[in-house]
Design an enzyme around this catalytic site. Structure first.
Site, PDB file in Angstrom:
ATOM      1  N   LYS A 298       0.844  -1.211   0.000  1.00 45.24           N
ATOM      2  CA  LYS A 298       0.000   0.000   0.000  1.00 45.24           C
ATOM      3  C   LYS A 298       0.876   1.257   0.000  1.00 45.24           C
ATOM      4  CE  LYS A 298       0.803   1.529   4.397  1.00 45.24           C
ATOM      5  NZ  LYS A 298       1.665   2.636   4.688  1.00 45.24           N
TER       6      LYS A 298
ATOM      7  N   ASP B  63      -2.312  -1.924  10.056  1.00 43.22           N
ATOM      8  CA  ASP B  63      -2.548  -1.831   8.606  1.00 43.22           C
ATOM      9  C   ASP B  63      -3.138  -3.113   8.016  1.00 43.22           C
ATOM     10  OD1 ASP B  63      -1.683   0.763   8.374  1.00 43.22           O
ATOM     11  OD2 ASP B  63       0.352   0.236   7.747  1.00 43.22           O
TER      12      ASP B  63
END
Ligand code: C5P
Length: 285
Positions: free
Chosen positions: A9, A134
């Site tokens: 990401k 995350d």
């Protein structure tokens, strides 16, 4: 054997709003999955969990976040622990790209398939959050606003077609240390509402205009200025550090410009990648 791909990401936006009671920080982020992926295989073996990783610099035991994710999966489902995990690493670690969280997400998705537990995405995200902030995003993927620890996720419109060049300077950054540095600093905050509006409207120009990452104010990365200069000269629409760094990404709407930038940056960094945004997270291959 189940194969899972685990996208990295980038943070199009990251603001630290304050401190939560549990000691974590309350964040406002815009996260984007990109097609730089680790590959994870999960299978049944002897009793217990075992893990190997193609990159021997990473722990090959219970200290690896992917191992912790497997443990959390078995605890949550009540299934007797039994998994053989292998990680083929492509995402650099301590890079601000959620490489570890992506592997953890992939293990949960893979074990759900291997054991036919048919957990909802939400249930998998809850298991994931026990091992890393995350991980829920890495399960959900795509383009999301992420709040609180990063686990309150709202999907927004995907980015228009574009290319993302990633350049990771040599020295890794510890996320915990980056947050500690932010606690010591007076931070200037970006315009979260303008970014929220741009994301809600799928306004690419607005996203590029209002993108920001407050960690850039507290984390020093020597190569960053040079990398950004190359990205700017190559025509990037946006160049910014991802997460707690040190990776810098550049977004291009033109493939040739992105390729040119990728080639230029190879003279500065060992780890350079030419990627695209993707609208998925950890998924069965
Ligand atoms: O959750 P994760 O293990 O990825 O976080 C690494 C470290 O970053 C935590 O130990 C914590 O110090 C910090 N962190 C935080 N607030 C968040 C996410 C991470 O303080 N929302």
């Amino acid at each position: 054997m189940i194969k899972v791909i685990a996208p990295a990401k980038i943070n199009l936006f990251l603001d630290i709003l304050g401190r939560l009671e549990n000691g974590f920080h309350s964040l406002f982020m815009v996260m984007q999955a990109v097609d730089l992926c680790d590959e994870i295989t999960v299978d049944k073996g002897e009793d217990g969990i075992s893990l190997t990783c193609s990159d021997k610099r990473l722990p090959q035991d219970e200290n690896n976040i992917a191992f912790k994710a497997a443990k959390a999966f078995f605890e949550a489902t009540g299934i007797a622990p039994n998994a053989v995990i292998h990680i083929k690493k492509k995402i650099p670690f301590e890079a601000g790209l959620a490489g570890g969280s992506a592997d953890a997400a992939a293990v949960i998705v893979g074990l759900d398939e291997l054991y036919g537990t048919k957990l909802s995405k939400q249930a998998m995200c809850e298991i994931g959050l026990t091992v890393g902030s995350d991980v829920p995003f890495c399960i959900k993927g795509g383009t999301c606003i992420a709040q609180n620890r990063g686990e309150v996720l709202s999907r927004v419109k995907p980015l228009k077609k574009c290319y993302v060049v990633l350049a990771k300077p040599e020295k890794g950054v510890s996320t915990a240390q980056a947050f500690a540095a932010a606690d010591q600093a007076y931070i200037y905050h970006p315009d979260n509402l303008k970014m929220l509006e741009a994301c809600s409207n799928g306004d690419f120009d607005g996203i590029c205009k209002h993108a920001s990452n407050v960690f850039e104010q507290v984390i020093e990365v020597v190569e960053r200025v040079r990398i950004k200069e190359v990205m700017r000269l190559c025509g990037a629409r946006l160049y910014q550090m991802s997460g707690s760094g040190p990776t810098v990404f550049g977004i291009f709407d033109d493939k040739e410009k992105a390729e040119n930038c990728f080639n230029e940056l190879k003279n500065i960094c060992n780890d350079v990648f030419l990627t695209k945004p993707v609208n998925y997270g950890a998924k069965i291959k």
